[in-house]
Design an enzyme around this catalytic site. Structure first.
Site, mmCIF file in Angstrom:
data_model
loop_
_atom_site.group_PDB
_atom_site.id
_atom_site.type_symbol
_atom_site.label_atom_id
_atom_site.label_comp_id
_atom_site.label_asym_id
_atom_site.label_seq_id
_atom_site.Cartn_x
_atom_site.Cartn_y
_atom_site.Cartn_z
ATOM 1 N N THR A 90 0.822 -1.225 0.000
ATOM 2 C CA THR A 90 0.000 0.000 0.000
ATOM 3 C C THR A 90 0.855 1.274 0.000
ATOM 4 O OG1 THR A 90 -0.113 -0.095 2.414
ATOM 5 C CG2 THR A 90 -1.914 -1.126 1.216
ATOM 6 N N ARG A 137 -9.162 -1.338 2.988
ATOM 7 C CA ARG A 137 -9.889 -1.680 1.759
ATOM 8 C C ARG A 137 -9.465 -3.052 1.240
ATOM 9 N NH1 ARG A 137 -10.046 3.097 -2.770
ATOM 10 N NH2 ARG A 137 -8.295 1.999 -3.641
ATOM 11 N N LYS A 150 2.445 -4.706 3.501
ATOM 12 C CA LYS A 150 3.676 -3.929 3.323
ATOM 13 C C LYS A 150 3.252 -2.487 3.080
ATOM 14 C CE LYS A 150 6.462 -2.087 0.979
ATOM 15 N NZ LYS A 150 6.654 -0.628 1.235
ATOM 16 N N PRO A 151 3.145 -1.692 4.172
ATOM 17 C CA PRO A 151 2.786 -0.278 3.983
ATOM 18 C C PRO A 151 3.994 0.504 3.484
ATOM 19 C CG PRO A 151 3.201 -0.706 6.304
ATOM 20 C CD PRO A 151 3.406 -2.014 5.586
ATOM 21 N N SER A 152 3.772 1.731 3.076
ATOM 22 C CA SER A 152 4.891 2.564 2.639
ATOM 23 C C SER A 152 5.822 2.857 3.813
ATOM 24 C CB SER A 152 4.373 3.873 2.060
ATOM 25 O OG SER A 152 5.445 4.759 1.864
ATOM 26 N N GLU A 153 7.101 2.891 3.539
ATOM 27 C CA GLU A 153 8.084 3.238 4.581
ATOM 28 C C GLU A 153 7.861 4.666 5.083
ATOM 29 O OE1 GLU A 153 12.100 3.664 3.024
ATOM 30 O OE2 GLU A 153 11.313 4.340 1.117
ATOM 31 N N GLY A 209 3.306 -1.234 -10.103
ATOM 32 C CA GLY A 209 2.231 -2.206 -10.370
ATOM 33 C C GLY A 209 2.582 -3.144 -11.517
ATOM 34 N N GLU A 216 -4.485 -1.322 -7.987
ATOM 35 C CA GLU A 216 -5.124 0.000 -7.963
ATOM 36 C C GLU A 216 -4.013 0.993 -8.242
ATOM 37 O OE1 GLU A 216 -8.267 0.688 -7.581
ATOM 38 O OE2 GLU A 216 -9.122 -1.157 -6.780
ATOM 39 N N ARG A 242 -8.214 17.687 -2.406
ATOM 40 C CA ARG A 242 -8.201 16.775 -1.258
ATOM 41 C C ARG A 242 -6.775 16.247 -1.058
ATOM 42 N NH1 ARG A 242 -10.885 11.236 -0.166
ATOM 43 N NH2 ARG A 242 -10.704 10.922 -2.393
ATOM 44 N N CYS A 260 -5.178 9.442 -6.040
ATOM 45 C CA CYS A 260 -5.208 8.861 -7.382
ATOM 46 C C CYS A 260 -6.430 9.332 -8.158
ATOM 47 C CB CYS A 260 -5.216 7.353 -7.271
ATOM 48 S SG CYS A 260 -6.524 6.777 -6.183
ATOM 49 N N GLU A 292 0.332 12.242 -13.660
ATOM 50 C CA GLU A 292 -0.281 12.706 -12.406
ATOM 51 C C GLU A 292 0.599 13.775 -11.785
ATOM 52 O OE1 GLU A 292 -0.193 8.802 -10.395
ATOM 53 O OE2 GLU A 292 -2.211 9.303 -9.754
ATOM 54 N N PHE A 317 0.055 15.074 -8.813
ATOM 55 C CA PHE A 317 0.095 14.672 -7.393
ATOM 56 C C PHE A 317 0.502 15.830 -6.493
ATOM 57 C CE2 PHE A 317 -0.063 10.700 -4.810
ATOM 58 C CZ PHE A 317 -1.119 10.142 -5.507
HETATM 59 P P1 NAP Z 1 4.685 3.560 -5.182
HETATM 60 O O1 NAP Z 1 6.004 4.211 -5.222
HETATM 61 O O2 NAP Z 1 4.322 2.645 -6.285
HETATM 62 O O3 NAP Z 1 4.621 2.813 -3.772
HETATM 63 C C1 NAP Z 1 3.491 2.070 -3.387
HETATM 64 C C2 NAP Z 1 3.941 0.936 -2.484
HETATM 65 O O4 NAP Z 1 4.772 0.055 -3.225
HETATM 66 C C3 NAP Z 1 4.781 1.421 -1.303
HETATM 67 O O5 NAP Z 1 4.501 0.606 -0.190
HETATM 68 C C4 NAP Z 1 6.199 1.184 -1.792
HETATM 69 O O6 NAP Z 1 7.100 1.016 -0.743
HETATM 70 C C5 NAP Z 1 6.000 -0.122 -2.532
HETATM 71 N N1 NAP Z 1 7.044 -0.456 -3.503
HETATM 72 C C6 NAP Z 1 7.834 0.368 -4.205
HETATM 73 N N2 NAP Z 1 8.654 -0.367 -4.996
HETATM 74 C C7 NAP Z 1 8.359 -1.665 -4.780
HETATM 75 C C8 NAP Z 1 8.855 -2.899 -5.294
HETATM 76 N N3 NAP Z 1 9.816 -2.950 -6.211
HETATM 77 N N4 NAP Z 1 8.300 -4.050 -4.831
HETATM 78 C C9 NAP Z 1 7.327 -4.020 -3.909
HETATM 79 N N5 NAP Z 1 6.815 -2.887 -3.395
HETATM 80 C C10 NAP Z 1 7.326 -1.723 -3.832
HETATM 81 O O7 NAP Z 1 3.505 4.614 -5.085
HETATM 82 P P2 NAP Z 1 3.395 5.833 -4.095
HETATM 83 O O8 NAP Z 1 4.234 6.936 -4.623
HETATM 84 O O9 NAP Z 1 3.613 5.380 -2.704
HETATM 85 O O10 NAP Z 1 1.845 6.195 -4.216
HETATM 86 C C11 NAP Z 1 1.355 7.085 -5.170
HETATM 87 C C12 NAP Z 1 0.753 6.327 -6.333
HETATM 88 O O11 NAP Z 1 -0.279 5.476 -5.861
HETATM 89 C C13 NAP Z 1 0.100 7.266 -7.322
HETATM 90 O O12 NAP Z 1 0.403 6.854 -8.622
HETATM 91 C C14 NAP Z 1 -1.386 7.084 -7.034
HETATM 92 O O13 NAP Z 1 -2.222 7.383 -8.103
HETATM 93 C C15 NAP Z 1 -1.436 5.640 -6.675
HETATM 94 N N6 NAP Z 1 -2.648 5.339 -5.900
HETATM 95 C C16 NAP Z 1 -3.638 4.623 -6.506
HETATM 96 C C17 NAP Z 1 -4.816 4.367 -5.831
HETATM 97 C C18 NAP Z 1 -5.928 3.595 -6.487
HETATM 98 O O14 NAP Z 1 -6.841 3.183 -5.768
HETATM 99 N N7 NAP Z 1 -5.908 3.363 -7.782
HETATM 100 C C19 NAP Z 1 -4.992 4.835 -4.526
HETATM 101 C C20 NAP Z 1 -3.960 5.556 -3.925
HETATM 102 C C21 NAP Z 1 -2.777 5.797 -4.633
HETATM 103 P P3 NAP Z 1 7.925 2.242 -0.142
HETATM 104 O O15 NAP Z 1 6.996 3.417 -0.046
HETATM 105 O O16 NAP Z 1 8.337 1.739 1.184
HETATM 106 O O17 NAP Z 1 9.031 2.495 -1.101
#
Ligand code: NAP
Length: 530
Positions: free
Chosen positions: A198, A209, A224-227, A282, A299, A327, A333, A430, A432
């Site tokens: 997440t 969710r 595995k939440p975000s660091e 993703g 997501e 918001r 997202c 995005e 953001f």
């Molecule tokens: P992110 O960089 O993809 O990180 C999301 C999660 O993935 C974090 O827990 C991150 O860990 C982890 N992660 C990163 N690299 C990974 C890897 N190689 N293997 C496994 N896990 C890994 O995204 P973010 O910047 O945190 O969040 C923003 C993004 O989320 C935006 O694009 C937003 O649109 C999207 N989002 C989508 C939804 C939806 O419902 N569609 C909802 C909310 C957000 P660390 O943080 O610990 O590095």
């Protein structure tokens, strides 16, 4: 560590990880007194005494340090304060979390739906009873205003309540057999151990969710939440334990994201990956899940168009666009990423919208009246700056804001930019952040073409008073969610998810349950009555 270093090091856990804790008993309060401002210190001390401010990961019901003792700091993005140091875990700890989750699955999945429902309901009650504290933790580590953070707790907890109710309605099926001596049944069974990854922007709701429906179906989870925002996840996990969710059913690990991700992907015991985050990560997870052919739901990122037609109610459109754009300071997202305004209403809308944006108070999330907090880190601000610079260099006009806020840190002025073209970086990705780009269009066809001209397909918004147009445009938009005359559409009772590169599967609602279930067809033979 300064906020700028924080941002730039964000994706490199190994660089952020500190050596072993000086003493494994180092408690948050001990760390805090040396590193944070008085206000934060008092609040953290209160949270600490409530038992909700956990600073260790959760594996098999035990609060656990990283095996090599390494830690990672959690910051308050509004002040740069180090709130607490938490473990920086990797593959080894994740493998252990998977093993205990698998053990727990064998018994949790055998409980009656009524029993699982009762414990989920208890978890919901505890989340609601502690909503002030949870909101404070969210504001501390994520930055959103406290009122918004408590709103997230209500929203996040609602997924647990809904899942508790839905647990009792996981029906199978009986299919009329074409042969007289057979009976054909469909059973719905839990998929198994779930890896739930997440992001930081909704540190509670993005977890509930996933975990609510997973547990309701009989699955167990490794979260595995975000660091950047692990404290909310740990507080929620503490309440899950208090609610009687058995040890091992909910585990939380974080630290080295790629290593944890790889361990979850490689494990044969993990049967499902559910991910919320960026499209780039993703895609990596989807490819990795192929190794063991896991079920996957994603997501991912959006690029939401918000279309304002000439026949819109101006006040409704301004309110709706404001809600969906600003918001969480633009860090969702489903935030409007492109505001498409028809030429007849463009000038009027730009003026009224800019006035509304100007009235928003920016500041630290605990300050009364603040509705715009900081961005999550320095990297996020730099991204916003680069998009604004690109747009202006290509002819866009800043109508309001357009630079870092005088508060410093990662605060950015709520911004409105006119004359955006769909080719600009800000319209392709995005942003953001708290920047509203306005694009002018002439006809309904042109608006639909521009809106769909993206690989993303999560949320879209339409503002019009014309009923036929509401239907026509909603049907034509290639998006998973459409808000008509409404900017805030998320609720636990409706399916949330995207099409195209915004993801796979749905969360929330009765449809979200299917993501954690396998269908089993059972054919009973030799069933003739004679
Ligand atoms: P992110 O960089 O993809 O990180 C999301 C999660 O993935 C974090 O827990 C991150 O860990 C982890 N992660 C990163 N690299 C990974 C890897 N190689 N293997 C496994 N896990 C890994 O995204 P973010 O910047 O945190 O969040 C923003 C993004 O989320 C935006 O694009 C937003 O649109 C999207 N989002 C989508 C939804 C939806 O419902 N569609 C909802 C909310 C957000 P660390 O943080 O610990 O590095």
């Amino acid at each position: 560590m300064g906020i700028s270093q924080m941002g730039l090091l964000r994706s490199s856990c190994s660089a952020l990880c500190h050596g072993p804790r000086a003493a494994s008993v180092l408690r948050p309060s001990a760390v805090l007194t040396r590193q944070i401002s008085m206000d934060t210190q008092n609040l953290v001390a209160r949270l600490n005494s409530s038992g909700l401010l956990r600073s260790q990961c959760l594996i098999g019901g035990k609060w656990t340090e990283a095996y090599d003792g390494k830690t990672i700091p959690v910051h308050n993005p509004a002040t740069g304060d180090v709130l607490v140091n938490v473990p920086c875990m990797g593959g080894q700890e994740t493998n252990d979390a998977i093993s205990v989750a698998y053990e727990a699955f064998l018994s949790w999945s055998k409980l009656t739906a009524a029993e699982r429902s009762k414990r989920l309901r208890k978890w919901y009650d505890l989340l609601m009873a502690n909503k002030e504290e949870l909101g404070q933790i969210i504001t501390l580590e994520q930055g959103k205003p406290l009122k918004e953070a408590i709103g997230e707790v209500n929203y996040g907890a609602a997924f647990i309540e809904f899942s508790a109710e839905e647990a009792k309605r996981i029906y199978g099926d009986i299919i009329p057999s074409p042969l007289a001596d057979r009976r054909l049944l469909v059973l719905k069974q839990p998929v198994g151990v779930v890896g739930a990854i997440t992001p930081w922007n909704f540190p509670l709701a993005m977890i509930t969710r996933k975990v609510g429906p997973a547990l309701a179906c009989g699955c167990t989870v490794v979260i595995k939440p975000s660091e950047l925002t692990p404290l909310t996840a740990l507080a929620a996990a503490e309440l899950a334990l208090q609610a009687g969710i058995p040890p091992g059913a909910v585990n939380v690990v974080f630290g080295n994201a790629p290593e944890i991700g790889d361990a979850l992907l490689a494990s044969r015991q993990v049967r499902k990956i559910t991910f919320t985050g960026s499209t780039a990560v993703g895609k990596k997870l989807m490819a990795g899940a192929a190794q063991t052919v896991k079920k996957v739901s994603l997501e991912l990122g959006g690029n939401a168009p918000c279309i304002i037609f000439d026949d819109a109610d101006l006040e409704v459109a301004v309110r709706g666009a404001l809600g969906t754009k600003f918001r969480n300071s633009g860090q969702t997202c489903v935030c409007a990423n492109r505001i498409l305004v028809q030429e007849g209403i463009y000038e009027k809308f730009a003026i009224a919208f800019s006035q509304a944006v100007q009235s928003m108070q920016v500041g630290e999330g605990f300050t009364e009246g603040v509705v715009q907090g900081p961005l999550i880190n320095e990297a996020a601000v730099q991204k916003v700056e680069s998009f604004v610079k690109d747009a202006v260099s290509k002819g866009a006009k800043v109508l309001l804001g357009g630079k870092r806020h005088s508060l410093g840190m990662t605060f950015y002025e709520p911004t409105v930019i006119g004359d955006i073209k769909n080719e600009m970086l800000i319209a392709r990705n995005e942003v953001f952040g708290p920047v509203a780009p306005l694009l002018r269009f002439k006809t309904e066809e042109e608006a639909i073409r521009i809106a769909n001209d993206t690989d993303a397909g999560l949320a879209a918004y339409v503002f019009t008073e014309n009923v036929q147009r509401m239907w026509r445009v909603s049907e034509a938009l290639e998006y998973g969610l459409v808000g008509v005359n409404e900017g805030l559409v998320s609720t636990e009772v409706a399916p949330f998810g995207g099409v195209k590169e915004s993801g796979l599967g749905r969360e929330g609602s009765k449809y979200g349950m299917d993501e954690f279930l396998e269908m089993k067809y059972v054919c009973l033979g030799n069933m003739s009555s004679s």
